[in-house]
Design a protein around this motif. Structure first.
Motif, PDB file in Angstrom:
ATOM      1  N   UNK A 163      12.041   7.594 -76.524  1.00 56.79           N
ATOM      2  CA  UNK A 163      11.067   7.766 -77.600  1.00 56.79           C
ATOM      3  C   UNK A 163       9.803   6.945 -77.418  1.00 56.79           C
ATOM      4  N   UNK A 177       1.645   8.316 -76.914  1.00 57.66           N
ATOM      5  CA  UNK A 177       0.776   9.493 -76.900  1.00 57.66           C
ATOM      6  C   UNK A 177       0.227   9.854 -78.272  1.00 57.66           C
ATOM      7  N   UNK A 178       1.006   9.665 -79.327  1.00 57.19           N
ATOM      8  CA  UNK A 178       0.574  10.239 -80.605  1.00 57.19           C
ATOM      9  C   UNK A 178      -0.599   9.498 -81.250  1.00 57.19           C
ATOM     10  N   UNK A 183      17.886   7.108 -88.192  1.00 57.90           N
ATOM     11  CA  UNK A 183      17.469   6.130 -87.177  1.00 57.90           C
ATOM     12  C   UNK A 183      15.959   5.953 -87.077  1.00 57.90           C
ATOM     13  N   UNK A 204      14.081   5.944 -84.495  1.00 53.72           N
ATOM     14  CA  UNK A 204      13.430   6.865 -83.571  1.00 53.72           C
ATOM     15  C   UNK A 204      12.939   8.115 -84.278  1.00 53.72           C
ATOM     16  N   UNK A 205      13.749   8.614 -85.183  1.00 58.47           N
ATOM     17  CA  UNK A 205      13.366   9.813 -85.923  1.00 58.47           C
ATOM     18  C   UNK A 205      12.126   9.554 -86.769  1.00 58.47           C
ATOM     19  N   UNK A 211       8.792   9.042 -84.604  1.00 64.39           N
ATOM     20  CA  UNK A 211       8.217  10.260 -84.048  1.00 64.39           C
ATOM     21  C   UNK A 211       7.697  11.159 -85.155  1.00 64.39           C
ATOM     22  N   UNK A 256       3.916  12.179 -85.387  1.00 63.17           N
ATOM     23  CA  UNK A 256       3.588  13.588 -85.186  1.00 63.17           C
ATOM     24  C   UNK A 256       2.963  14.185 -86.437  1.00 63.17           C
ATOM     25  N   UNK A 283      13.991  18.566 -72.817  1.00 64.25           N
ATOM     26  CA  UNK A 283      14.286  17.733 -73.978  1.00 64.25           C
ATOM     27  C   UNK A 283      14.487  18.580 -75.221  1.00 64.25           C
ATOM     28  N   UNK A 343      17.932  19.663 -75.382  1.00 66.54           N
ATOM     29  CA  UNK A 343      18.798  18.620 -75.931  1.00 66.54           C
ATOM     30  C   UNK A 343      18.843  18.705 -77.453  1.00 66.54           C
ATOM     31  N   UNK A 369       2.966  15.466 -77.546  1.00 69.75           N
ATOM     32  CA  UNK A 369       3.155  15.200 -78.971  1.00 69.75           C
ATOM     33  C   UNK A 369       4.299  16.005 -79.538  1.00 69.75           C
ATOM     34  N   UNK A 370       4.302  17.295 -79.226  1.00 70.89           N
ATOM     35  CA  UNK A 370       5.360  18.160 -79.760  1.00 70.89           C
ATOM     36  C   UNK A 370       6.712  17.669 -79.302  1.00 70.89           C
ATOM     37  N   UNK A 371       6.814  17.296 -78.041  1.00 74.47           N
ATOM     38  CA  UNK A 371       8.173  17.022 -77.597  1.00 74.47           C
ATOM     39  C   UNK A 371       8.628  15.616 -77.942  1.00 74.47           C
ATOM     40  N   UNK A 372       7.671  14.701 -78.163  1.00 83.28           N
ATOM     41  CA  UNK A 372       8.087  13.407 -78.715  1.00 83.28           C
ATOM     42  C   UNK A 372       8.747  13.610 -80.067  1.00 83.28           C
ATOM     43  N   UNK A 373       8.153  14.482 -80.866  1.00 80.50           N
ATOM     44  CA  UNK A 373       8.701  14.704 -82.193  1.00 80.50           C
ATOM     45  C   UNK A 373      10.043  15.427 -82.117  1.00 80.50           C
ATOM     46  N   UNK A 382      12.212  15.269 -79.780  1.00 74.43           N
ATOM     47  CA  UNK A 382      13.242  14.293 -79.410  1.00 74.43           C
ATOM     48  C   UNK A 382      13.665  13.472 -80.611  1.00 74.43           C
ATOM     49  N   UNK A 383      12.689  13.110 -81.435  1.00 75.85           N
ATOM     50  CA  UNK A 383      13.017  12.376 -82.655  1.00 75.85           C
ATOM     51  C   UNK A 383      13.965  13.179 -83.523  1.00 75.85           C
ATOM     52  N   UNK A 384      13.695  14.471 -83.646  1.00 73.99           N
ATOM     53  CA  UNK A 384      14.605  15.343 -84.387  1.00 73.99           C
ATOM     54  C   UNK A 384      15.986  15.342 -83.751  1.00 73.99           C
ATOM     55  N   UNK A 400      17.422  12.933 -82.249  1.00 76.37           N
ATOM     56  CA  UNK A 400      18.115  11.718 -82.667  1.00 76.37           C
ATOM     57  C   UNK A 400      18.672  11.893 -84.067  1.00 76.37           C
ATOM     58  N   UNK A 401      17.881  12.549 -84.929  1.00 76.82           N
ATOM     59  CA  UNK A 401      18.338  12.778 -86.292  1.00 76.82           C
ATOM     60  C   UNK A 401      19.607  13.626 -86.291  1.00 76.82           C
ATOM     61  N   UNK A 406      21.679  14.003 -83.929  1.00 82.10           N
ATOM     62  CA  UNK A 406      22.767  13.216 -83.338  1.00 82.10           C
ATOM     63  C   UNK A 406      23.414  12.345 -84.413  1.00 82.10           C
TER      64      UNK A 406
END
Lengths: 292, 276
Positions: free
Chosen positions: A211, A217-218, A258, A260-261, A264, A268, B42, B45, B89-93, B95-97, B99-100, B102
């Motif tokens: 993460x 980047x954002x 968490x 991380x969520x 991001x 975003x 990702x 995932x 940007x899109x894929x950072x977010x 990935x955050x989802x 984690x959620x 998970x």
């Protein structure tokens, strides 16, 4: 986390900061946000997001290897991220074939590093809980010593960035003109990747390897949508990075989900709103910032 | 080694996926879109974990989400430098989802803790059942066939988009079709080498092949060949040395192949014209 949220925000913050680990989380988060926002700004400008993401991911096998050898995760993060930065900087140049080769090399480095990480994790039988923490981060166990190391490395990286900032900006905006003016473009590119590697290593320790990217980047991407003036946009990127981290830590403390969520999602969300905003403005005929 | 059913399944699925990854990867490197594949892996995932959290079979979420996002990126794309940032940007977010999902999945089913995410991330090729291996192989072969069918126009469109468009090649349509195939490959390969490691199978054989030959169709075939051979050698190595995870063995072979190709092509550049 399990804090009890009331609508009295001041009391909430006081309650949160009565816990030593939350204070450390805020200190570390602040250091990381400043660093990521400034280095990430150059990364976005140079279109090196893929390299940034790869360097971030490489921290995971580094940490896993260091934990397995009993050296402490921080050392592994720095060693692997810097080594990967050197590989990405040097290998494509040896072929001299530009971006195609660079993207293939970057992808290979990333995948191989991750595969090596699985081996280290398997060797260190700590397995599942450890893996998820390395990948997705945790802000709970940060010690004062870690904060001190983070801050020290951040100062070094920022000093180096300040020293090369002006020529780097020139080289990032127009490589050919910069080279013609005698700017050492190649050395700057290698130096910048090293700084990016050190930054990725720092941020990984808080957000986890997967993460880092959100912080790198954002905020800079959002700032560059708003203004094209370098200093203003750097400052805005810094402010956005800090706001993202602070709000995310606060929300994560009071919610079961968490960090991380939240990091991001907040990052975003800001980016998406700004993106939509600039679209609407240009539709309505206001002076739109140059986005490409 | 071949008498073990789990090795037979692994070889069947692994060969097919490697073939698809080698073919798709060549075009990815040619079009300099490796970062897109990185993002899509990702996304795969997150898709898998979303499906798990909602209680479906992981496979469904995987394909639906990955192809959908691939096409979405296609509509945002073609804007020069912005691309990179939009993808990131899109894929950072996303990935955050992931984690959620998970967290949702692990808290809902206390028994199934983090193992699911590790399987999705790093692959479980030796754990494939016969039916899953066959389904995986069939989908991978379909992807390969699609790539081969559109190889010529896609090659034209990748090398010189404007000329191809002027000659009546449906450039945009090909771009979208290709992105959908990349998404399908990413979703597919997640079963074999894991969401995080597909990138190596996509990037390294293609990089090696384009180092060794400049003739496109040769390079395409060579890329697929290197990918398939790497999977075979990797599986054999991890069977011989149980400490090596199959994902690591496969990627180690692929990386070695790329390094070898680099070393082999270096001396040639001295007397070849520096065009390439």
């Amino acid at each position: 986390m399990t804090g009890v949220f009331t609508w009295n925000l001041v009391a909430d913050v006081q309650e949160m900061w009565s816990l030593a680990f939350m204070v450390n989380a805020y200190r570390a988060g602040t250091v990381v946000a400043v660093l990521a926002a400034l280095v990430g700004w150059f990364m976005v400008l140079r279109g090196q997001s893929f390299a940034g993401h790869t360097l971030a991911v490489v921290g995971f096998p580094g940490a896993a290897a260091a934990v397995w050898l009993g050296l402490g995760a921080a050392l592994g993060y720095y060693a692997f991220c810097l080594a990967a930065a050197v590989v990405i900087a040097v290998l494509p140049a040896a072929g001299g074939r530009g971006y195609r080769e660079e993207s293939a090399v970057t992808g290979t480095v990333q995948a191989f590093a991750l595969a090596a990480g699985t081996v280290f994790v398997a060797l260190y039988h700590g397995f599942l809980g450890g893996t998820n923490a390395l990948l997705f981060g945790t802000f709970l166990g940060i010690t004062a010593r870690q904060v001190a190391i983070l801050a020290a490395v951040a100062v070094v990286v920022l000093a180096a960035l300040a020293a090369i900032g002006r020529p780097l900006l020139f080289a990032s905006i127009d490589v050919d003109v910069a080279r013609a003016n005698g700017v050492p473009v190649r050395a700057l590119a290698v130096g910048f990747l090293l700084l990016l590697g050190a930054t990725a290593a720092e941020v990984s320790q808080i957000t986890g390897a997967l993460l880092v990217f959100a912080l790198l980047v954002l905020p800079p991407a959002t700032a560059q949508l708003v203004t094209v003036r370098p200093v203003a946009s750097l400052a805005l990127s810094l402010a956005l990075g800090l706001a993202t981290v602070w709000v995310a830590l606060f929300v994560a403390y009071y919610s079961p989900y968490p960090i991380g969520f939240w990091l991001t999602t907040i990052g975003f969300g800001g980016y998406a709103l700004t993106f939509a905003g600039t679209r609407v403005r240009s539709r309505l005929g206001f002076r739109a910032p140059v986005t490409a | 080694m071949f008498s073990q059913p789990f090795m037979q399944h692994a070889l069947l699925a692994g060969t097919a996926v490697a073939l698809a990854a080698g073919l798709v990867g060549y075009f990815l490197v040619l079009r300099a879109q490796v970062f897109t594949a990185d993002a899509l892996s990702h996304v795969a995932f997150t898709g898998a974990l979303a499906a798990l959290a909602a209680g479906f079979d992981a496979r469904l979420g995987l394909f639906a989400v990955t192809i959908f996002v691939a096409l979405g990126m296609g509509t945002l794309g073609r804007r020069g430098r912005l691309d990179d940032v939009v993808i990131g940007g899109v894929f950072a977010w996303i990935l955050g989802l992931g984690v959620l999902f998970l967290t949702l999945f692990t808290t809902r089913r206390s028994a199934g803790n983090g193992a699911a995410s590790v399987a999705v991330l790093f692959g479980s090729i030796l754990g494939l059942s016969a039916s899953r291996a066959v389904v995986t192989a069939v989908i991978a072969l379909a992807i390969s066939a699609a790539i081969v069918a559109m190889a010529r126009p896609l090659l034209f469109a990748s090398i010189d988009e404007n000329v191809a468009a002027a000659r009546g090649v449906p450039v945009r349509l090909l771009g979208f079709g290709f992105l959908a195939l990349v998404g399908a490959t990413a979703a597919e390969s997640t079963q074999v080498v894991g969401a995080l490691l597909i990138l190596g199978l996509l990037a390294a054989p293609a990089g090696a092949a384009s180092r060794l030959t400049t003739r496109p169709l040769h390079a395409l075939a060579l890329s697929a060949g290197i990918a398939v051979a790497s999977v075979w050698i990797g599986l054999a190595a991890s069977y011989a040395v149980p400490q090596l995870t199959p994902s690591f063995a496969i990627l180690a072979v692929v990386t070695a192949a790329y390094l070898g190709a680099m070393a082999a092509s270096r001396p040639r550049r001295r007397y070849a014209a520096p065009t390439a």
